[in-house]
Design an enzyme around this catalytic site. Sequence first.
Site, PDB file in Angstrom:
ATOM      1  N   HIS A 198      17.669  57.862   4.246  1.00 41.94           N
ATOM      2  CA  HIS A 198      16.467  58.244   4.984  1.00 41.94           C
ATOM      3  C   HIS A 198      16.071  57.118   5.909  1.00 41.94           C
ATOM      4  CE1 HIS A 198      12.611  60.102   5.897  1.00 41.94           C
ATOM      5  NE2 HIS A 198      12.087  58.893   5.776  1.00 41.94           N
TER       6      HIS A 198
ATOM      7  N   SER B 293       5.055  60.363   0.372  1.00 43.21           N
ATOM      8  CA  SER B 293       5.520  61.473   1.207  1.00 43.21           C
ATOM      9  C   SER B 293       7.035  61.452   1.349  1.00 43.21           C
ATOM     10  CB  SER B 293       4.855  61.395   2.589  1.00 43.21           C
ATOM     11  OG  SER B 293       5.389  62.358   3.471  1.00 43.21           O
TER      12      SER B 293
ATOM     13  N   ARG C 229      -3.125  64.414   6.948  1.00 44.62           N
ATOM     14  CA  ARG C 229      -3.180  62.994   7.289  1.00 44.62           C
ATOM     15  C   ARG C 229      -3.088  62.787   8.784  1.00 44.62           C
ATOM     16  NH1 ARG C 229       1.817  61.187   4.714  1.00 44.62           N
ATOM     17  NH2 ARG C 229       1.409  59.225   5.800  1.00 44.62           N
TER      18      ARG C 229
ATOM     19  N   LYS D  33       9.981  64.109  -1.153  1.00 42.63           N
ATOM     20  CA  LYS D  33      11.001  64.997  -0.577  1.00 42.63           C
ATOM     21  C   LYS D  33      12.406  64.561  -0.986  1.00 42.63           C
ATOM     22  CE  LYS D  33       8.947  64.312   3.340  1.00 42.63           C
ATOM     23  NZ  LYS D  33       8.444  64.257   4.722  1.00 42.63           N
TER      24      LYS D  33
END
Length: 446
Positions: A106, A207, A192, A211
């Site tokens: 990521h 967050s 947000r 995921k």
Amino acid sequence: MPATAWRWPGRRSSRSCCWASVSSMFNAVDVIRTKRDGAVLSDGQIDWVIDAYTRGDVADEQMSALAMAVFLNGMTAAETARWTAAMVNSGERLDLHVDRPTVDKHSTGGVGDKITLPLAPLVAACGAAVPQLSGRGLGHTGGTLDKLESIPGWRAQLSTDEIQRQLSSVGAVVCAATTGLAPADRKLYALRDVTGTVESIPLIASSIMSKKIAEGASSLVLDVKAGSGAFMKSTSDARALAEALVSIGKEHGLGIAALITDMSVPLGAAVGNAVEVAESVAVLQGGGPADVVSLTVSLAREMLSLAGLSDVDPAEVLASGAAYETWCRMIAAQGGDPDAPLPKPKHVHVVSAPSSGVLTSLDAYAVGVAAWRLGAGRTRKEDPVQHAAGILCHAKPGDRVSAGDPVLELHTDTPELVEPALAVLTDAFEIGAAAPERKILLDTVR
């Protein structure tokens, strides 16, 4: 039992008498007050408020107040880990069963950050399975799915069975996440964005990790960007985020590491959609910009180490052409034609060097915003993008240029978008006598 199963861990029905008795122990105002006053939220408070917000029993204005309290007072590592777990438990969880070790990557986002495109097939060609569930661009940072949709026929939406089959046969899949993964995060993320609480490290970290944990890979490498084109502008802030992410991953039993990398200058020469695909293919074919190749190989080494495949040299696999073959199979498996011509822009505008010398700087943020204004990005999630839009950087810091040489090449299908793009590029680069040495890999957190 199918090879891939969707599980709903920890979901509780609002009609359950047991859950009704538990829910009566908490209310939104008390949870808000706890964090407003700087106290630590209990596990029960966190579990309840995330579940209740997902189901609509906690209103947006109440969650906004709680998010602001978290923004102002922070959360402990234990709170952040529990908050993440509650968001994972708000929805589905992908349970992968493949014969290879699974490892994901990521990036926190940047300009010209097309690394997923060459990285996923490279790591797969080295023997791991890469389930890369990606997103779309918003603002000045590009989205992996937007880039790949430049390829004729390629589709982002896959069923769970298709994900499973492709991981087993190809070893890599890059696709959209299903709506069932961490729905609490999807609601809170949108909130947000409009309440000035985006920059909270606990909320950012939970967050991202909710995921990634829901996606089901056994290990994860994070590329945390620092610099003008990144969300975290300073290395110290990027390190704090990396440490929070790694801490959450360890709490959830993931093999995890984070690389902190420079995003003061765009990655590679291409910024946009089709142009980044073309550059990624060049890397997979043995060419491409040195910084893209270097970061791709560095991330691949970290991923392979976590996957127990550290004896494989990704640089050798990249040079062999095996990663490009895997790329072609990955694209074809999702309906794309890897040999099809990519979209070309209807209009090109060149920004030339005003004087001779050495390019000393090239601001990533300015280039990213300019590409966005040319049509490569979107302002709202529902906006379309131009696949041919983007920018080619003909010179990077350290390159010598002569007056009149091309520095930036602007691509768009809409000529009237050139002027607003040029407006943000006025001070995007400087020319001087010498450029400072650039270091891409700034730090590693394990």
